[in-house]
Design an enzyme around this catalytic site. Sequence first.
Site, PDB file in Angstrom:
ATOM      1  N   ASN A   9       0.609  -1.888   0.111  1.00 49.76           N
ATOM      2  CA  ASN A   9       0.250  -0.020  -0.044  1.00 49.76           C
ATOM      3  C   ASN A   9       0.975   1.281  -0.261  1.00 49.76           C
ATOM      4  OD1 ASN A   9      -1.382   2.183   0.642  1.00 49.76           O
ATOM      5  ND2 ASN A   9      -2.604   1.724   2.785  1.00 49.76           N
ATOM      6  N   LYS A  11       0.197   4.466  -0.551  1.00 50.56           N
ATOM      7  CA  LYS A  11      -0.781   5.653   0.296  1.00 50.56           C
ATOM      8  C   LYS A  11       0.249   6.791  -1.006  1.00 50.56           C
ATOM      9  CE  LYS A  11       0.151   3.177   5.271  1.00 50.56           C
ATOM     10  NZ  LYS A  11       0.142   3.005   6.683  1.00 50.56           N
ATOM     11  N   HIS A  95      -9.382   1.043   4.761  1.00 46.82           N
ATOM     12  CA  HIS A  95      -8.104   1.891   5.476  1.00 46.82           C
ATOM     13  C   HIS A  95      -8.732   2.735   6.662  1.00 46.82           C
ATOM     14  CE1 HIS A  95      -3.987   2.086   6.550  1.00 46.82           C
ATOM     15  NE2 HIS A  95      -3.220   1.191   5.991  1.00 46.82           N
ATOM     16  N   GLU A  97      -6.731   4.523   7.700  1.00 45.58           N
ATOM     17  CA  GLU A  97      -6.587   5.631   8.116  1.00 45.58           C
ATOM     18  C   GLU A  97      -7.470   6.875   7.001  1.00 45.58           C
ATOM     19  OE1 GLU A  97      -2.536   5.541   5.671  1.00 45.58           O
ATOM     20  OE2 GLU A  97      -1.510   4.525   7.369  1.00 45.58           O
ATOM     21  N   GLY A 173       2.485   1.918  11.229  1.00 45.27           N
ATOM     22  CA  GLY A 173       3.815   3.118  10.542  1.00 45.27           C
ATOM     23  C   GLY A 173       4.122   3.225  12.170  1.00 45.27           C
ATOM     24  N   SER A 213       3.688  -2.800   9.753  1.00 46.27           N
ATOM     25  CA  SER A 213       4.653  -2.085  10.477  1.00 46.27           C
ATOM     26  C   SER A 213       5.382  -3.832   9.929  1.00 46.27           C
ATOM     27  CB  SER A 213       5.147  -1.993  11.581  1.00 46.27           C
ATOM     28  OG  SER A 213       5.134  -0.965  12.211  1.00 46.27           O
TER      29      SER A 213
HETATM   30  P1  13P Z   1       3.184  -0.014   7.569  1.00 46.81           P
HETATM   31  O1  13P Z   1       3.509  -0.945   7.064  1.00 46.81           O
HETATM   32  O2  13P Z   1       3.751   1.038   7.636  1.00 46.81           O
HETATM   33  O3  13P Z   1       2.881   0.242   9.245  1.00 46.81           O
HETATM   34  O4  13P Z   1       1.190   0.134   6.671  1.00 46.81           O
HETATM   35  C1  13P Z   1       0.555  -0.770   7.245  1.00 46.81           C
HETATM   36  C2  13P Z   1      -0.182  -0.193   6.715  1.00 46.81           C
HETATM   37  O5  13P Z   1      -1.703   0.645   6.235  1.00 46.81           O
HETATM   38  C3  13P Z   1      -0.495  -1.362   5.100  1.00 46.81           C
HETATM   39  O6  13P Z   1      -2.249  -1.031   4.764  1.00 46.81           O
END
Ligand code: 13P
Length: 252
Positions: A9, A11, A95, A97, A173, A213
Site C-alpha cells: 500500500n 499510500k 483502510h 487512515e 506506521g 509494520s
Molecule cells: P506500515 O507497514 O507502514 O505499518 O503500514 C501498514 C499499512 O497501513 C498497510 O496498509
Amino acid sequence: MKRYVIAGNWKMNFTPAEATSFINEIKPMIEGKNNCDIIFCAPYVTIAAAQEAAKGSQIKIGAENVHFADKGAYTGEVSAKMLTSCGVEYVIIGHSERRQYFGETDETVNLRTKAALAAGMKVILCLGEVKEQRLAGITKEVVSMQTKLDLAGVSAEDMKNVIIAYEPVWAIGTGLTATPEQADETCGQIRAALAELYGEEIANDTVIQYGGSMNEKNAAELLSKPNVDGGLIGGASLVADKFAAIVDAAQK
Ligand code: 13P
C-alpha cells in the site's frame, strides 16, 4: 505449498516517475517467485505509469480506494467503473487512515465494497482494532463486528473476490508489530466471523492478510502462522529490497 497474497500500500507516496523506477528496480528481484500474488496499490495518478512498468511481470497494480456511486457530484472521488476501465482489478477499501482521517465508517466501507464487487473488482478490505480496544480486551468483538458490518449484503459467491487485511491500528506506521501469535489469533477470530456468515469452507478459502509494520525481518514468522495468508505492507513497500525480502519469506 501455501499460496500468499503480498500487497504493498503505497499510500500518498510515489510520483509516476518514482513508481516507474521502483517497479523497474523490483521486477528482477521477484521474478520467478511464483508462490504469491504480488500487488501494489497506488495513488490514482500513479496507476498508469505503474501498470506500464509492470507489463510482462507478475505484478498487479491496484487502487487505494473507490467510491460507491457509478458517477455524479462527488468531488475528488473515483468510481469502480473508472478503475476497471483503466484495467485496475484490485482496490483497498476501509483502510484505517481513511476511517481515522476521512470519516469513513463501516457503512461507507460496506457501500464501497459492494460497488467494487458489483463492478467485478477484487477488494482488499481492511479492518482492525485501535490500541484502547486491544487494551480493553475487546479485539475479538471489534474485528467480528467490523467483518459483519463491512460485508453486510456481500454474497457467498462474491467472497472469492474479497481479501481481508487485518491491520491493528496501533501497529500501522509505528514500528510496533503484532506478535505472530496475536496476528494469528486475531486473523483466526476474523475467520470465525466469516464462518458464521458464510460457513467453514468459504472462511477457510478467504485470504486474510496481516498488516502493520510488516518488514523484511518479521515477515517470515508472521507468514508462518496458519491464519496469516499474506501481508499488506506500507513503509516497506516503498523500498525494493525490503519488499522483495518479504516476497522471499512467502516462498518458504
Ligand atoms: P506500515 O507497514 O507502514 O505499518 O503500514 C501498514 C499499512 O497501513 C498497510 O496498509
